[in-house]
Design an enzyme around this catalytic site. Structure first.
Site, PDB file in Angstrom:
ATOM      1  N   SER A   1      16.359  -5.210   6.551  1.00  0.00           N
ATOM      2  CA  SER A   1      18.085  -5.063   6.759  1.00  0.00           C
ATOM      3  C   SER A   1      18.657  -4.109   5.784  1.00  0.00           C
ATOM      4  O   SER A   1      19.116  -3.352   6.293  1.00  0.00           O
ATOM      5  CB  SER A   1      18.821  -6.424   6.361  1.00  0.00           C
ATOM      6  OG  SER A   1      18.593  -6.720   5.065  1.00  0.00           O
ATOM      7  N   SER A   2      17.992  -3.741   4.618  1.00  0.00           N
ATOM      8  CA  SER A   2      18.275  -2.626   3.742  1.00  0.00           C
ATOM      9  C   SER A   2      18.170  -1.502   4.680  1.00  0.00           C
ATOM     10  O   SER A   2      18.810  -0.383   4.407  1.00  0.00           O
ATOM     11  CB  SER A   2      18.027  -2.884   2.301  1.00  0.00           C
ATOM     12  OG  SER A   2      16.517  -3.037   2.420  1.00  0.00           O
TER      13      SER A   2
ATOM     14  N   ALA B   1      15.284 -11.767   4.781  1.00  0.00           N
ATOM     15  CA  ALA B   1      14.142 -12.267   5.432  1.00  0.00           C
ATOM     16  C   ALA B   1      12.877 -11.361   5.273  1.00  0.00           C
ATOM     17  O   ALA B   1      11.894 -11.825   6.076  1.00  0.00           O
ATOM     18  CB  ALA B   1      14.411 -12.621   6.755  1.00  0.00           C
ATOM     19  N   GLY B   2      12.896 -10.230   4.671  1.00  0.00           N
ATOM     20  CA  GLY B   2      11.699  -9.391   4.609  1.00  0.00           C
ATOM     21  C   GLY B   2      11.800  -8.655   5.924  1.00  0.00           C
ATOM     22  O   GLY B   2      10.583  -8.190   6.154  1.00  0.00           O
ATOM     23  N   LEU B   3      12.704  -8.537   6.482  1.00  0.00           N
ATOM     24  CA  LEU B   3      12.650  -7.766   7.798  1.00  0.00           C
ATOM     25  C   LEU B   3      13.555  -6.275   7.872  1.00  0.00           C
ATOM     26  O   LEU B   3      13.868  -5.547   8.521  1.00  0.00           O
ATOM     27  CB  LEU B   3      13.286  -8.491   8.940  1.00  0.00           C
ATOM     28  CG  LEU B   3      12.454  -9.649   9.430  1.00  0.00           C
ATOM     29  CD1 LEU B   3      13.415 -10.411  10.278  1.00  0.00           C
ATOM     30  CD2 LEU B   3      11.057  -9.550   9.798  1.00  0.00           C
TER      31      LEU B   3
ATOM     32  N   ASP C   1       9.605   1.176   4.696  1.00  0.00           N
ATOM     33  CA  ASP C   1      10.560   0.484   5.629  1.00  0.00           C
ATOM     34  C   ASP C   1      11.556   1.612   6.419  1.00  0.00           C
ATOM     35  O   ASP C   1      12.089   1.411   7.431  1.00  0.00           O
ATOM     36  CB  ASP C   1      11.388  -0.395   4.885  1.00  0.00           C
ATOM     37  CG  ASP C   1      10.816  -1.445   4.079  1.00  0.00           C
ATOM     38  OD1 ASP C   1       9.339  -1.722   4.610  1.00  0.00           O
ATOM     39  OD2 ASP C   1      11.021  -2.158   3.140  1.00  0.00           O
TER      40      ASP C   1
ATOM     41  N   THR D   1       0.730  -1.077   0.078  1.00  0.00           N
ATOM     42  CA  THR D   1      -0.077  -0.013  -0.045  1.00  0.00           C
ATOM     43  C   THR D   1       0.903   1.336  -0.018  1.00  0.00           C
ATOM     44  O   THR D   1       0.500   2.338  -0.293  1.00  0.00           O
ATOM     45  CB  THR D   1      -0.915  -0.039   1.170  1.00  0.00           C
ATOM     46  OG1 THR D   1      -0.042  -0.426   2.494  1.00  0.00           O
ATOM     47  CG2 THR D   1      -1.936  -1.001   1.216  1.00  0.00           C
TER      48      THR D   1
HETATM   49  C1  GLA Z   1       9.061  -3.946   0.792  1.00  0.00           C
HETATM   50  C2  GLA Z   1       9.078  -2.319   0.392  1.00  0.00           C
HETATM   51  C3  GLA Z   1       8.126  -1.609   1.060  1.00  0.00           C
HETATM   52  C4  GLA Z   1       6.712  -2.126   0.955  1.00  0.00           C
HETATM   53  C5  GLA Z   1       6.717  -3.526   1.347  1.00  0.00           C
HETATM   54  C6  GLA Z   1       5.288  -4.169   0.601  1.00  0.00           C
HETATM   55  O1  GLA Z   1       9.263  -3.897   2.059  1.00  0.00           O
HETATM   56  O2  GLA Z   1      10.634  -2.139   0.689  1.00  0.00           O
HETATM   57  O3  GLA Z   1       8.411  -0.470   0.647  1.00  0.00           O
HETATM   58  O4  GLA Z   1       6.301  -1.733  -0.522  1.00  0.00           O
HETATM   59  O5  GLA Z   1       7.736  -4.349   0.380  1.00  0.00           O
HETATM   60  O6  GLA Z   1       4.381  -3.751   1.758  1.00  0.00           O
END
Ligand code: GLA
Length: 391
Positions: free
Chosen positions: A136-137, A132-134, A181, A36
């Protein structure tokens, strides 16, 4: 060794002296509101205890040198040379190793706003799991941006630093992400999720009261690595932009649940389902914020589950490991669970009764084993502080 000690000693072995300071920024999980952010919508992430630390010192020349526990060799360039490296052309790999594009991209983005400063040595260490989708970047960007803001006396506020981080991510690394993020990493607060309006960038902390309520948030890292600079993420973003254009909206933020019948008539099936995910997800974020305030965290389970179903069926960004994690957690009594982050791998979160941590973890591990998946890494997180100077 702790992460700050690792960063300090890495700095000392690179330069032969101590850093001027240590700055750190956290990773994040997203409670709800996925894909979103780049649609000008709503998100509700929180910063996690795992952090990236940058040990930084100024140099008396105009070179910038970065070193990290992610790599064997430092990368060094002249500050003026950053403009030859970035922006990275869309769809191409950065001209430096990817890990170095994050801190160097931050320096490049800051200089792009007119900030002037001396050369720097930067040593980076992190305990945020990578891939891991957490985020780190975002943690690397936040730690570096905070350090440079101080050492170059840029005087930017946290939101401006989050924008710098996103510019590094988008234009130096080449990942077409939104700003969630970076905002979560810069603005995180203990015990609160950050309700962010990605159009205005207004950010409001919303207490989640997880500990007081006897709850816990479990992270289930599926160990299926993901990358947002390629493939699916970019395609989903393009579908959302197409959907908004065809509906005559500036962005999907301006499309409401009531518009979905009209959207179904106008759009092809795939674009319609992408749009429906974003539109309903924005509504779920608003509903989650209201429910947290009025009834507390125990009442948001169904919203988390509905969010996961929407990502699995409409946005099609889940993978079997994420679905298994969510289903097993719910089956073992979790209040709610969903994949978190960009998808195509990474982690799921489960909201659980704290005294059921062992049972839910065991159920998830058993489900992974019986599907023949790589064992997941499972741990709990609590909402934690955003970026700051450590010393
Ligand atoms: C990644 C992207 C975010 C966001 C999510 C999905 O984490 O870095 O900007 O778009 O995916 O919600």
């Amino acid at each position: 060794m702790t992460t700050p000690a690792t960063a300090s000693s890495l700095f000392a072995s690179l330069t032969g002296h101590d850093p001027e300071g240590l700055w750190s920024a956290p990773g994040r999980v997203n409670l709800i509101g996925e894909h979103t952010d780049y649609n000008d919508g709503f998100v509700l992430p929180f910063a996690i205890p795992q952090r990236t630390v940058a040990a930084v010192g100024r140099r008396d020349d105009d070179r910038i040198r970065v070193v990290s526990t992610f790599a064997d060799e430092p990368v060094e360039v002249a500050l003026d040379g950053l403009d030859d490296l970035f922006p990275t052309p869309a769809g191409e790999e950065p001209r430096v190793p990817e890990w170095a594009a994050y801190p160097l991209g931050v320096a490049w983005a800051l200089r792009g706003t007119g900030v002037v400063g001396s050369g720097l040595d930067i040593a980076i260490a992190s305990d945020v799991p990578v891939g891991a989708g957490l985020s780190s970047s975002a943690a690397i960007e936040g730690a570096t941006a905070s350090a440079l803001n101080d050492l170059w006396a840029a005087g930017l506020d946290r939101t401006a630093l989050a924008r710098i981080g996103r510019k590094a991510e988008n234009d130096a690394v080449g990942a077409p992400t939104g700003i969630m993020d970076q905002m979560a990493s810069m603005l995180g607060e203990p015990d609160a999720a950050i309700f962010l309006d990605c159009r205005s960038l207004d950010a409001v902390p919303v207490p989640v009261g997880i500990l007081e309520a006897g709850l816990a948030v479990l992270v289930i890292d599926t160990r299926v690595a993901h990358a947002h600079s390629t493939g699916g993420y970019r395609e989903r973003r393009a579908s959302c932009e197409l959907g908004a254009r065809m509906l005559g909206a500036e962005s999907l933020r301006d499309v409401s649940v009531d518009d979905l019948d009209r959207a179904r008539d106008l759009l092809d099936d795939v674009t319609f389902r992408r749009v429906r995910h974003v539109v309903t997800e924005n509504q779920r974020v608003l509903d989650t914020v209201r429910t947290l305030r009025e009834q507390g965290a125990r009442a948001i389970g169904d919203l988390l589950v509905a969010s996961h179903a929407s990502m699995r069926d409409d946005f099609e960004i889940s993978v079997p490991e994420l679905d298994t994690a969510v289903d097993a957690a719910i089956g073992a009594g979790a209040i709610g669970a969903r994949m978190t982050g960009g998808g195509f791998g990474g982690a799921a979160i489960a909201l659980i009764e704290r005294d059921e941590e062992g049972a839910v973890t065991e159920a998830v591990r058993a489900a992974f084993a019986s599907s023949g998946f790589t064992p997941p890494v499972v741990f709990t997180v609590i909402p934690s502080a955003g970026a700051h100077r450590d010393s």
